[in-house]
Design a protein around this motif. Sequence first.
Motif, PDB file in Angstrom:
ATOM      1  N   LYS A 814      16.427  41.718  52.819  1.00  0.00           N
ATOM      2  CA  LYS A 814      17.120  41.469  54.079  1.00  0.00           C
ATOM      3  C   LYS A 814      16.540  40.214  54.710  1.00  0.00           C
ATOM      4  CE  LYS A 814      18.064  46.347  55.016  1.00  0.00           C
ATOM      5  NZ  LYS A 814      17.900  47.480  55.971  1.00  0.00           N
ATOM      6  N   VAL A 815      17.461  39.356  55.205  1.00  0.00           N
ATOM      7  CA  VAL A 815      17.045  38.105  55.845  1.00  0.00           C
ATOM      8  C   VAL A 815      17.867  37.947  57.113  1.00  0.00           C
ATOM      9  CG1 VAL A 815      16.811  35.619  55.630  1.00  0.00           C
ATOM     10  CG2 VAL A 815      16.485  37.074  53.610  1.00  0.00           C
ATOM     11  N   ASN A 816      17.194  37.694  58.215  1.00  0.00           N
ATOM     12  CA  ASN A 816      17.860  37.482  59.498  1.00  0.00           C
ATOM     13  C   ASN A 816      17.742  36.014  59.902  1.00  0.00           C
ATOM     14  OD1 ASN A 816      18.433  40.238  59.731  1.00  0.00           O
ATOM     15  ND2 ASN A 816      16.492  40.652  60.762  1.00  0.00           N
ATOM     16  N   LEU A 817      18.903  35.396  60.144  1.00  0.00           N
ATOM     17  CA  LEU A 817      18.937  34.012  60.616  1.00  0.00           C
ATOM     18  C   LEU A 817      19.273  34.003  62.097  1.00  0.00           C
ATOM     19  CD1 LEU A 817      20.937  32.379  57.672  1.00  0.00           C
ATOM     20  CD2 LEU A 817      18.460  32.503  57.962  1.00  0.00           C
ATOM     21  N   THR A 818      18.594  33.167  62.826  1.00  0.00           N
ATOM     22  CA  THR A 818      18.795  33.105  64.279  1.00  0.00           C
ATOM     23  C   THR A 818      19.308  31.728  64.682  1.00  0.00           C
ATOM     24  OG1 THR A 818      17.032  34.702  64.671  1.00  0.00           O
ATOM     25  CG2 THR A 818      17.694  33.319  66.539  1.00  0.00           C
ATOM     26  N   GLY A 819      20.498  31.706  65.294  1.00  0.00           N
ATOM     27  CA  GLY A 819      21.047  30.485  65.852  1.00  0.00           C
ATOM     28  C   GLY A 819      20.975  30.525  67.364  1.00  0.00           C
ATOM     29  N   LYS A 820      20.261  29.599  67.948  1.00  0.00           N
ATOM     30  CA  LYS A 820      20.118  29.575  69.407  1.00  0.00           C
ATOM     31  C   LYS A 820      21.324  28.846  70.015  1.00  0.00           C
ATOM     32  CE  LYS A 820      15.121  29.456  68.821  1.00  0.00           C
ATOM     33  NZ  LYS A 820      13.901  28.632  68.960  1.00  0.00           N
ATOM     34  N   VAL A 821      22.069  29.554  70.863  1.00  0.00           N
ATOM     35  CA  VAL A 821      23.299  29.017  71.457  1.00  0.00           C
ATOM     36  C   VAL A 821      22.954  28.294  72.771  1.00  0.00           C
ATOM     37  CG1 VAL A 821      25.571  29.568  72.366  1.00  0.00           C
ATOM     38  CG2 VAL A 821      24.663  30.825  70.389  1.00  0.00           C
ATOM     39  N   VAL A 822      23.449  27.073  72.854  1.00  0.00           N
ATOM     40  CA  VAL A 822      23.195  26.259  74.044  1.00  0.00           C
ATOM     41  C   VAL A 822      24.509  25.619  74.477  1.00  0.00           C
ATOM     42  CG1 VAL A 822      21.939  24.278  74.984  1.00  0.00           C
ATOM     43  CG2 VAL A 822      20.833  25.792  73.324  1.00  0.00           C
ATOM     44  N   ILE A 823      24.741  25.570  75.775  1.00  0.00           N
ATOM     45  CA  ILE A 823      25.890  24.836  76.315  1.00  0.00           C
ATOM     46  C   ILE A 823      25.324  23.665  77.121  1.00  0.00           C
ATOM     47  CG2 ILE A 823      27.915  24.925  77.805  1.00  0.00           C
ATOM     48  CD1 ILE A 823      28.161  27.869  77.210  1.00  0.00           C
TER      49      ILE A 823
END
Length: 928
Positions: A814-823
């Motif tokens: 299992k691999v979790n990828l994290t995308g940080k959302v910015v506006i």
Amino acid sequence: MTSTGRRLGRRLLAAWAGALIALAALALAVAPAQAADEFGLVPGSFTATLSTDQAGAHPDSIVSFRLRVKDDGFSPVGGIKDLVVDLPPGIVGNPQSMPKCTPGELDTRNGGLCPLATQVGSITLDLVRADYTGPYSVTWPVYNMVPRGNKTAEFGFFVLGTPIFITVSVRPGDRGLRTEIPRIISPMPVRGTRLTLWGDPAAPSHNAMRGYRCIDVICFGGNNPAQLSVRPFMRNPTECGRPGAATIRVDSWENPGRYVTATADPITMVGCDKLAFDARLEVAPNQTAPGAPAGYTVDLTVPQSDNLRDLGTPDLRKAVVRLPAGVAINASGSDGLLGCTPAQIGLDDNDDPGCPQGSKIGTVQIKTPLLEEPLTGGIYLAQPHDNQFGSMLALYLVAQGSGVTLKLPGEIKADPSTGQLTATFDDNPQLPFTNLRLSFNGGPRAPLVNPALPGTYTTVSELTSWSGETEVSSSTFEISGPATPGFAPRLSAGVQNPAAGAFSPFSLTVARADGDSALKSIKGVRLPEGLLAMISSVPLCDAALAAAGTCPEASRVGHVQVAAGAGATPVWLPQQGKKATGVYLTGAHNGAPYGLSIVVPAQAGPFDLGTVVLRSALHVDQRTTAITADTDDLPTILQGIPLNIREVRMILDRPGFMFNPTSCDATSVDAQVRSVADAVANLSNRFQVGGCAALPFKPKLTLRVGERGKTGNRRMPPLDVTLSMSRGQANNRGVRVTLPRAFNSRLRVINDACSLEEFHAGQAGCKQVGTAVAKTPLLQEPLLGRAFFVKHPERRLPDLMVALQGQGSASLVKVNLTGKVVIPRNLSLRTNFDTVPDVPIDSFTLSLQGGKNGVIGNIGNICSAKVKRGLKAGVVFTGQSGKRVARQQKMTVVGCGKATGKKKAAGKKKSAGKKRAAKNAAKKVAKR
């Protein structure tokens, strides 16, 4: 001398020789039935009387026998050639208790007389006259002689100019005494004999026989007292209740090699309760450092009395020695050690042992009142499991000297849990001794090791005599040193070729210093991020085979080396010529997606302690994909032998298996090491590769947006983002995508995010916003995943998180990828995946769904030419090597315009296929 006299002398020689053998035997058995004209013994003619049947007493003995005669009634049938007489065990004579006559004194110059003080008895022979006209008799003294050459003991007498010698030895088997006269010079007409041995040669009752000799009716000597030794000469057995019988083998000159045998009437002793047994055993090491190899000395003392008024000391029958707990077999002593086989030791013969020098682990010395000099020899390790006990541990004691060869077997038992040693030597020879000293080798390869902790240690022994009495003896020694052994292990790890991204063997070593507490476990071995393995290239070993240590060679990925034992020179496994170790890749183990089966055949020297199989679970960090190995505890003892593990090396050297990170950042290999005393050391070893600048970095990204009916203003189109990489590049560390202002975020969807706890608990409470597929050369099948918005306590907007999971044999990956959302301020939508693991990928596709739960919305019609021209996403790639690539990536819009005819049909077919693929992927994810 006339010819008649010479013939008479030769006949007397044979007769007296036969008589003296009968004396040594004490009693000869009735011969089997024979024809009247055959050479042999007259049935019932052997008699043996003792002045007492008290065990341990010093009796006089009288032995007589007659040979078969011819029809004339007095001529014997044949002449004696060879005589061998075996005495019952426990009957001994002490030639050291009185003076000895030299062969030079037993000659014609002295009339065949030795000094009176050397006489031990007399012999009377019934002979045939020289002219064969009738019988007559002679009587002559028997003397204690100085042995010729390497003989145990000899007795002698003189007959008409010829000295006769009888050799005494210790026979194999029950180690009773054997007397022999080989090749008697010429057959002589012996009718019979009467032989007397004195238990107390100095007794006044024997004065009449001192120097007494008689030929027929002409006699000389007697009544001539002398200054004599007052020590006993003969001693009865010290075992009661069990009869013992003497045997004889005799052949004739007429039929050499055709032996006549007989067994004497049994002799049974009484009165063993009157015997006194006082034995002591002491054990001490030659050095007292805790946990150090040491030479041990064992002293067994059995005092003997030479007072005629005392009964003899019972002989030692059985010794059971329990060494203190902590004194154990030293594993390092097995290096170069050999075992002695039954054929080499030859317990049933008196030949020199053929044990290899490598099996000798010490020396032995036995002091006995029966010999002038001590017996000396060696302690030999018996071949494990190929000995008379069938045991792994056994010893042979070999002591030689003065024509005596003693071979004593003993069994050693090691407690399987503690290693405490118990030695048992049973059925020992019924021979007296005053001291037996065993000296086991010292030095770094000593066979024994001291206890690990300081203190007073006690050896307890149970010593049992042939009389049935048991003496419990104890002795103590001190071990001095630190109250607690140290524990400062060291960790070293690295790759053979430290080039970034290169395939290279990897090795890891954990070692401790000599004197430190032994290794017990190596847990939590965490490899640097990016130091990974090509799992797809190795057939995984089946769980049952992995547990049994019988994985196929195709699953082998490396080997191990283990150093065990105390001292400066531990033994290394595997040894040359022994079975090889192996490390095999397995499937899921203990909840981890993969595992290792570590196989170490515990073979060193002559010992085979079986095969040690350790299982290791290989966990994959869900965020970094770093590998952590948790391995079973190391064995500390095998079949009662403490291993005292000093060093463990694991080498993963399968070609094309392990490969380096593409990041040149300094990192570390970490591990937690525990000792057998439960001391814990958290270790770290610096790790870094080089050459990152030489790695290419050319990632490719495609963005597809839209779908028929979802391209207009305020619509929610799906978005597909695909990253592809060719092999041999630096891996991605971060990917940042800023969508053009033609798209805005769906705040309702974003704000409907689940908590971080819900996400890590299995995403049951999270709403899916997309799917993902990752293909990597590490695994045979792609990883499939789902995308969610997840609230993070440290950020204002939720993160876009992708939960990937392997398929098939990789289902636990299992691999979790994290995308940080910015506006940003320009109100564009930006997602930054800045913690991408250092893992090679062939492709990664993230598909964000459209429609009412869509993530983004259109501002205007994205199919219009004006909007299309501005659909460029800002993309920034950061490689693990540190390289950075930025570009404006044109987006592809799908679902614009109306298709007709063939184009319409093709579009529908393509759209349907895409929907089916997405639907199937979603089903696979949902089944998890």
